[in-house]
Design an enzyme around this catalytic site. Structure first.
Site, short mmCIF file in Angstrom:
data_model
loop_
_atom_site.label_atom_id
_atom_site.label_comp_id
_atom_site.label_asym_id
_atom_site.label_seq_id
_atom_site.Cartn_x
_atom_site.Cartn_y
_atom_site.Cartn_z
CE LYS A 137 -14.21 5.50 0.48
NZ LYS A 137 -13.35 5.65 1.66
CE LYS A 182 -6.76 13.32 -0.03
NZ LYS A 182 -6.91 12.04 -0.68
NE ARG A 183 -2.42 8.00 6.70
CZ ARG A 183 -1.19 7.97 6.17
NH1 ARG A 183 -0.17 8.49 6.84
NH2 ARG A 183 -0.97 7.42 5.00
CB THR A 232 -10.57 4.45 -1.45
OG1 THR A 232 -10.30 4.79 -0.09
CG2 THR A 232 -9.78 3.21 -1.85
CE LYS A 255 -2.72 10.26 2.94
NZ LYS A 255 -3.17 9.47 1.79
CG HIS A 268 -2.07 -0.90 1.17
ND1 HIS A 268 -3.23 -0.62 0.49
CD2 HIS A 268 -2.25 -2.14 1.70
CE1 HIS A 268 -4.08 -1.62 0.60
NE2 HIS A 268 -3.51 -2.56 1.34
#
Length: 843
Positions: free
Chosen positions: A688, A576-577, A684, A582, A384
């Site tokens: 969504k 998100k985290r 993901t 990110k 991952h």
């Protein structure tokens, strides 16, 4: 939510039977009708909770409803397991340290076909269905994408009638409950089970014993054969808790088995009676610590040790349980791989490889070669991450302390691997042996769990096409040379049952009217609405639903934080985290750019925009926590600055979780997927958001690439350096000051952030963040991508101004992302990795 006593508005209709004494007797009924649900709910209120409907609190109504639904799931579960046992099926076992399940009531009702009758039953019993459902806490079993993916996969496994069991840990406390104080993230315990968990069934008769610590004695048996023996160990007991997983529209109910730790020798009565109260429960406290908290902080040696113990504990319990199930029907170990497929979700369960070897060799007396053939034949590994620093490693001294026998086995696996397969491929090449060794030389030596996972598995998969290619090219390049057919791609997916049907009922109803009711199980059927993308009437219906969702989220924000936001603004969402790669801080730089433009030019034209964040930072991740505070302090200024006429608002609700995502995602207009190219494995959240009609602004990273291919270049906003360009920039020697000094807007906003404007009297509040962008080398190229990001955000603003164009783009996103159903992903796992066949369970 604070509960209060609520009275029924009307007398319920009750099904009863006359008892021999003339009284009223309990009637057990697991029918699917509304009247049957009413009877079950009332029975559980009375006989399970000992409460009368006239004075039951809302959380008691919720508990009784969950029990009523669980009765029906367990009825199907028993049928499913009976069929699987009778047919001696091959099963997939999904091993994951995380399962981010969210709330289960509404999802279970939709999947089991019980939604309308349960809603109507509660209404007739005088209860507000939505308020009852809101009593449920999110299950604290996961953190981010890894755990949410695992939850989606369990849903799809059952929906596709595939025999499967999920294994994990029964955490007493989840990751943490997030609060903000003066902008700082504060972590509080997440006691997700304070109301109990009506979905689970405790199975003490399937408890397993796990050994830890001790030492290895090297002995010879009575035949003169060398037999190492693990002695002087501590023993911990693992008790399973089962949660039913119901498939959509079918009869298959699989289960998630979670292991809770308890001491095998709970209480020393003699010590207690002599006054040693603390000492008497020492072993109990040690054992229960193992499953106390999801992801204990591993910045200390004791934290690292607890994490390793956690991982081994759940893996050992799971393998013993799998073997127990196998032995119930089989006695020939050569058949083990024919009936069992194990999927290691990331490296957390990688200890399964040496543990299965240990069980087969030490406890079942198999020879090494036979044990290795079985182990490698059943294990498969999902990678991952592309970040080398995120690949799990354990120090050899720690491994030797906690799992001395396993360390011996790992050394043996490594030796045979290097002297056998590597030597055969690259004779005499010590450099290759050093490169591929499971043991990394250093001080201390480290066990590379990702390498162990690759060597010990049949298949290794990435989670997006780009990710898998980068694994082959970079992270596992030499392994790919050695095993050219081992690395394959399984692009991630999401379950449309939770992420459209349940969370966005308005859009779900509209879609069903147009394409029928088969789409939740066959998501490609959404393609049919693409022909309506230019239809003005359909556009209006679609965008009216979006606006209603935005209004609902605006109402939530007003109640939650007192911030008023307009549903007519662009809802720009990044959930998100919190992690540097990110790039929430790149988003922040853009916000500051717009804010500065508005302050310097009151006539600056832009659509009002609400920037929405949802994120938690790991407790020990100081820079991520500094970014959170920066966003919060900037929000305080921006949200209260009358000079900009409300054109920018920033919303960062506390304690982001699945339940909050279910509110944010249907309301989103723009989906921020802005990681540095080559860093995000898949994502993901991007799937969504697109499914719910949000447009993506993103880099060519992870699954963004495939989303772009599906929705078309005209329906996505792509910016920034590509993977190849990122590599080229770094190879030349990246200097963020080049961008800082050559872009006056960029320089201005960083300098602004460095001042005390957002934290009056508190200088250098965001020095860690600003330093990471400049002196720290800007490792994730925020400055290199800034100008293009700002430019494309201007394209977003122009597109939003053209309401017809935006509506068409939103519809096309929903219509064309059918590929990203987790049903498709799991179907590929079943066919290409597990070789698993569906098993029908009749009603």
């Amino acid at each position: 939510m604070t509960t209060k006593a609520t009275k029924s508005k009307k007398s319920p209709a009750k099904k009863t039977a006359t008892a021999p004494d003339g009284g009223k007797a309990f009637r057990f009924d697991v029918g699917d009708s509304k009247e049957s649900m009413k009877t079950s709910i009332l029975n559980h209120l009375r006989y399970t909770l000992a409460r009368h409907e006239e004075n039951a609190t809302q959380d008691e109504w919720w508990t009784a409803t969950c029990y009523a639904v669980r009765d029906r799931l367990l009825d199907r579960f028993m049928k499913t397991q009976a069929v699987h046992h009778k047919q001696k099926v091959r099963r997939a076992y999904y091993l994951s340290l995380e399962y981010l399940m969210g709330r289960l009531l509404i999802n279970n009702l939709h999947n089991a076909g019980l939604f309308e009758q349960t809603r109507d039953a509660l209404t007739e019993l005088g209860q507000d269905f939505n308020e009852v459902a809101d009593e449920e806490a999110d299950m604290g079993l996961g953190n981010g994408g890894l755990g949410r993916l695992a939850a989606c996969f369990l849903d799809s496994l059952a929906t596709l009638d595939l025999p499967a069991v999920g294994y994990g840990i029964h955490y007493e406390f989840g990751l943490f409950r997030q609060k903000f104080r003066d902008g700082y993230q504060v972590e509080l315990p997440d006691n997700w089970m304070d109301k109990g968990c009506p979905w689970e069934v405790m199975r003490p008769n399937f408890a397993q014993e796990v050994k830890l610590y001790g030492r290895v004695e090297h002995q010879m048996d009575d035949k003169g054969v060398f037999k190492p023996k693990w002695v002087d160990t501590k023993t911990v007991e693992g008790v399973p808790f089962d949660i039913s997983i119901v498939g959509y529209g079918g009869e298959t109910v699989n289960f998630l088995r979670l292991w809770g730790a308890r001491s095998s020798d709970e209480f020393d009565l003699d010590t207690f009676n002599q006054g040693g109260y603390t000492e008497a429960v020492h072993e109990k406290a040690f054992s229960e610590t193992i499953t106390k908290v999801l992801y204990p902080n591993d910045s200390t040696e004791s934290g690292k040790e607890l994490r390793l113990v956690q991982q081994y504990f759940f893996v050992s319990c799971s393998l013993r349980d799998i073997i127990r199930r196998f032995e119930a029907n089989h006695s020939d170990w050569s058949e083990f791989a024919d009936y069992n497929a194990l999927q290691l979700n990331d490296t957390h369960p990688a200890i399964a490889i040496p543990e299965l070897m240990r069980l087969l060799i030490d406890e079942y007396a198999l020879e090494w070669d036979a044990a290795w053939e079985i182990t490698r034949g059943v294990c498969n590994y999902t990678n991952h991450t592309l970040l080398p620093e995120a690949l799990e490693k354990w120090s050899v001294p720690l491994f030797e302390k906690v799992l001395p026998r396993h360390l011996e086995i790992i050394y043996e696996i490594n030796s045979r691997f290097l002297q056998g397969e590597v030597e055969a491929k690259w004779p005499g090449d010590d450099a290759k042996k050093s490169e591929l060794s499971i043991i990394e030389e250093g001080n201390p030596k480290m066990v590379r769990m990702a390498y162990l996972s690759v060597v010990g598995s049949t298949k290794v998969n990435g989670v997006a096409a780009l990710h898998t290619e980068l694994l082959k090219k970079n992270l596992f390049a030499t392994f790919h040379e050695l095993y050219p057919n081992k690395l394959i791609n399984m692009t991630n997916g999401i379950t449309p049952r939770r992420w459209l049907l349940a969370c966005n009922p308005g859009l779900s109803e509209l879609i069903t009217k147009e394409v029928g009711d088969g789409w939740p199980k066959h998501l490609d059927e959404l393609q049919a609405i693409s022909k309506l993308a230019d239809n003005a009437a359909f556009q209006k219906k679609f965008m009216d639903i979006k606006r209603a969702n935005k209004q609902a989220f605006a109402d939530f924000v007003l109640e939650d934080s007192g911030t008023e936001i307009s549903p007519d603004a662009i809802f720009d969402v990044q959930i998100k985290r919190l992690h540097e790669y990110k790039r929430q801080h790149l988003n922040l730089l853009h916000i500051l750019t717009l804010y500065r433009r508005l302050l310097n030019d009151p006539d600056y034209e832009m659509n009002p925009r609400v920037f929405i964040f949802g994120a938690k930072a790991a407790p020990g991740y100081a820079l991520a926590k500094n970014i959170i505070r920066a966003i919060n302090k900037v929000a305080e200024k921006v949200n209260n600055d009358s000079r900009i006429n409300g054109k920018i608002k920033i919303v960062f609700p506390q304690n982001y979780r699945i339940t909050m995502a279910e509110k944010m995602i249907p309301a989103a207009d723009l989906s921020e997927q802005i990681s540095t190219a080559g860093k995000e494995a898949s994502g993901t959240g991007n799937m969504k958001l697109a499914l719910n009609g949000a447009l993506t602004i993103g880099t060519l990273d992870g699954a963004n690439v495939e989303i772009g291919e599906e929705v078309g270049d005209e329906n996505i906003f792509i910016f920034g350096n590509t993977v190849e360009q990122v590599e080229a920039i770094k190879s030349k020697g990246y200097n963020p000051y080049d961008y800082y000094n050559s872009n006056w807007e960029l320089k201005a906003v960083i300098d602004w952030l460095r001042s005390d404007y957002f934290t009056p009297g508190e200088h250098d509040a965001f020095a860690p963040l600003c330093s990471s962008l400049l002196e720290g080398g800007d490792p994730f190229l925020c400055l290199a991508d800034y100008a293009d990001y700002v430019r494309v955000q201007e394209d977003v603003d122009k597109a939003f101004s053209d309401k017809k164009r935006w509506a068409k783009m939103a519809i096309m996103n929903t219509a064309r992302v059918g590929k990203f159903s987790s049903d498709r992903t799991i179907g590929q796992y079943a066919e290409q990795i597990w070789h698993l066949k569906p098993v029908q369970v009749e009603a």
